[in-house]
Design a protein around this motif. Structure first.
Motif, short mmCIF file in Angstrom:
data_model
loop_
_atom_site.label_atom_id
_atom_site.label_comp_id
_atom_site.label_asym_id
_atom_site.label_seq_id
_atom_site.Cartn_x
_atom_site.Cartn_y
_atom_site.Cartn_z
N GLU A 44 0.83 -1.21 0.00
CA GLU A 44 0.00 0.00 0.00
C GLU A 44 0.87 1.25 0.00
OE1 GLU A 44 -3.40 2.18 2.80
OE2 GLU A 44 -2.58 0.21 3.35
N GLN A 45 1.90 1.26 0.83
CA GLN A 45 2.74 2.46 0.92
C GLN A 45 3.55 2.67 -0.36
OE1 GLN A 45 5.05 2.84 4.50
NE2 GLN A 45 3.36 2.18 5.83
N LEU A 46 4.04 1.59 -0.96
CA LEU A 46 4.79 1.72 -2.20
C LEU A 46 3.91 2.20 -3.35
CD1 LEU A 46 7.08 -1.45 -2.05
CD2 LEU A 46 7.75 0.93 -1.69
N LYS A 47 2.69 1.71 -3.40
CA LYS A 47 1.77 2.17 -4.45
C LYS A 47 1.44 3.65 -4.28
CE LYS A 47 -0.52 -2.10 -5.86
NZ LYS A 47 -1.79 -2.87 -5.91
N ASN A 48 1.28 4.08 -3.03
CA ASN A 48 1.01 5.50 -2.79
C ASN A 48 2.16 6.37 -3.28
OD1 ASN A 48 -1.50 5.00 -1.64
ND2 ASN A 48 -0.69 4.91 0.45
N ILE A 49 3.39 5.90 -3.07
CA ILE A 49 4.55 6.66 -3.53
C ILE A 49 4.60 6.70 -5.05
CG2 ILE A 49 7.08 6.59 -3.70
CD1 ILE A 49 7.15 5.63 -0.84
N LEU A 50 4.37 5.56 -5.69
CA LEU A 50 4.44 5.50 -7.14
C LEU A 50 3.33 6.31 -7.79
CD1 LEU A 50 5.35 1.74 -7.62
CD2 LEU A 50 6.81 3.69 -8.11
N ARG A 51 2.22 6.45 -7.09
CA ARG A 51 1.11 7.23 -7.63
C ARG A 51 1.22 8.71 -7.29
NH1 ARG A 51 -3.46 2.84 -5.76
NH2 ARG A 51 -3.35 1.52 -7.63
N GLY A 52 2.30 9.08 -6.66
CA GLY A 52 2.44 10.46 -6.22
C GLY A 52 2.86 11.40 -7.32
N CYS A 53 2.22 11.29 -8.47
CA CYS A 53 2.47 12.22 -9.58
C CYS A 53 1.20 12.30 -10.40
CB CYS A 53 3.65 11.76 -10.44
SG CYS A 53 3.49 10.10 -11.08
N ASP A 54 1.12 13.33 -11.23
CA ASP A 54 -0.09 13.55 -12.00
C ASP A 54 -0.13 12.67 -13.22
OD1 ASP A 54 0.22 17.09 -11.33
OD2 ASP A 54 -0.89 15.53 -10.23
N ASP A 55 -1.20 11.93 -13.35
CA ASP A 55 -1.41 11.10 -14.53
C ASP A 55 -2.87 10.71 -14.53
OD1 ASP A 55 -1.46 8.56 -16.26
OD2 ASP A 55 0.56 9.35 -16.54
#
Length: 456
Positions: free
Chosen positions: A194-205
């Protein structure tokens, strides 16, 4: 009622040809004055070329010439190879390994474990959990990923990180910091995911599902091939030629020249690749063709100075050649992406220190704080030693100022071996090893060589 009796089939019948005609591998240092000649003869089977090239690549050998023929039921290869210093292969252990790995009881017949530099956990770290990540790249992302793992008390035993076309793909091997075994607690794994996905999603797309994917697995995988597969599934080849920090190059010869033609009378499609030569170029091309379900029947590989020329005669696994322009264009784009993924220019930072939880997080944080962007990275562990290499540029994708390097040396040089090396523009930039900090030679950083150095 009559009994029905089915004919008996030997469960090893399919390997009968291999048992009757086992593969032969020879290493010859006498026939060529400039290189070592490796010859492989074997019964043909799907994927055998990739397996052979993989063995040579995992030993960090450079293939200067190769002749491939596998029409019909027999596979015959000749490889001219040298080491990273441009010399023949004279080490007895390496020669013995090649002959065993490619011979009757080797990797290509029994599926044996490959060289330990690419199979983390076989010899050094025990059980582990493999984590695969892919998402949109941004400055400092590797530091954030390693910080999550450190905070959750996961030890990174090994990792490989590539960036291409504004995307990042990672394969990390982690274990529990107390047991040094694979992580079996599903709660901890779910929290990490969960935490890794949140980091990877931390950009606009707009399409967050394409931005980030995380997966876990137990056991072994060939890291380089897996990274190619991850990028291929992510369709990074559709980027339209967008360059990022790891592909910045101002020379017009950088872009690979790739053509696909039809050889009507022989029933082949002929793929020609001309580009700047580098280590593992043949592996990257053969790996991509194999994963695209193409079979290489013949090939001729050569290098002339800094340039490489590779020609492959291929068909699809169903026996068809490339008929449409769309198929040809897709092959060209995929091969170009495969060649660019491993390109790293500028500086490489090589660090060695006693392994501990949080070491990777600390090092990547320092790199980020000094304005450096990691374009490619490798992490390995041998015994109690952690060995890291980072290919870096500044946050704008430009070469790193040497003042920044000196600042890094002062900050971390007193706690670990610290070596800086300019990545050569081509594989022909051979130099004799030079003395460095604490007597660590300034050689090209390759995991196979480094494993041998620490295990010696």
């Amino acid at each position: 009622m009559a009994n029905a009796y089915w004919p008996y089939f030997d469960p090893e019948y399919e390997s009968l040809s291999l048992r009757i005609n086992p593969p032969r591998a020879s290493v010859d240092n006498s026939s060529c004055p400039e290189c070592t000649v490796v010859k492989v003869d074997s019964v043909n089977k799907p994927g055998i070329l990739l397996e052979v090239v993989q063995v040579l690549s995992d030993l960090d050998l450079i293939i200067t010439k190769a002749y491939i023929s596998s029409d019909g039921g027999w596979f015959m290869d000749v490889f001219h190879v040298i080491d990273q210093q441009g010399k023949k292969i004279t080490d007895g252990k390496t020669i013995d390994y090649i002959e065993k790995a490619l011979g009757p009881k080797g990797h290509i017949t029994a599926g044996a474990k490959t060289w330990p530099s690419k199979q983390v956990g076989v010899h050094s770290v025990g059980d582990h959990t493999a984590i695969e990540l892919i998402g949109r790249d941004r400055p400092g992302l590797l530091s954030e990923i390693s910080a999550v793992l450190a905070n959750l008390r996961f030890n990174v035993a090994a990792a490989e990180v590539w960036t291409h076309n504004r995307r990042i793909a990672c394969v990390l091997y982690v274990n529990d910091d107390t047991t040094c075994r694979a992580v079996g607690d599903q709660t901890r794994l779910s929290l990490m995911e969960e935490q890794l996905k949140n980091i990877l999603r931390g950009c606009d797309d707009e399409d967050s599902e394409k931005v980030a994917r995380t997966s876990f697995s137990m056991g072994f995988t060939h890291v380089d091939r897996r990274l190619h597969q991850m990028f291929f599934a992510d369709r990074d080849y559709e980027g339209g030629g967008v360059t990022t920090a790891d592909q910045v190059d101002h020379t017009p010869s950088f872009k690979p020249e790739i053509t696909v033609e039809r050889l009507e009378d022989k029933g082949y499609s002929v793929v020609n690749v001309k580009c700047r030569d580098r280590a593992k170029l043949m592996f990257d091309i053969v790996c991509t063709l194999t994963d695209m379900q193409y079979v290489v029947f013949h090939a001729a590989i050569s290098s002339d100075g800094p340039h490489a020329s590779q020609e492959y005669y291929i068909r699809h696994m169903d026996g068809c050649i490339l008929d449409t322009e769309g198929e040809k264009e897709r092959v060209i784009k995929c091969l170009e992406a495969a060649i660019r993924r491993r390109v790293s220019e500028g500086l490489s930072l090589e660090l060695c220190a006693k392994d501990r939880v949080g070491l990777l997080s600390e090092v990547t944080r320092i790199l980020r704080e000094n304005g450096l962007s990691v374009t490619r990275a490798g992490v390995s562990t041998v015994g109690e030693q952690a060995v890291n290499v980072f290919y870096v540029r500044d946050a704008s994708g430009n070469p790193v100022d040497m003042k920044t390097i000196e600042a890094l040396r002062k900050e971390i040089g007193h706690t670990m071996l610290f070596n800086v090396k300019k990545v050569p523009a081509s594989r022909n930039a051979y130099k004799e090893p030079e003395a460095s900090i604490a007597g660590w030679p300034k050689t090209s950083f390759f995991f196979g060589n480094l494993f041998e150095r620490f295990l010696a």
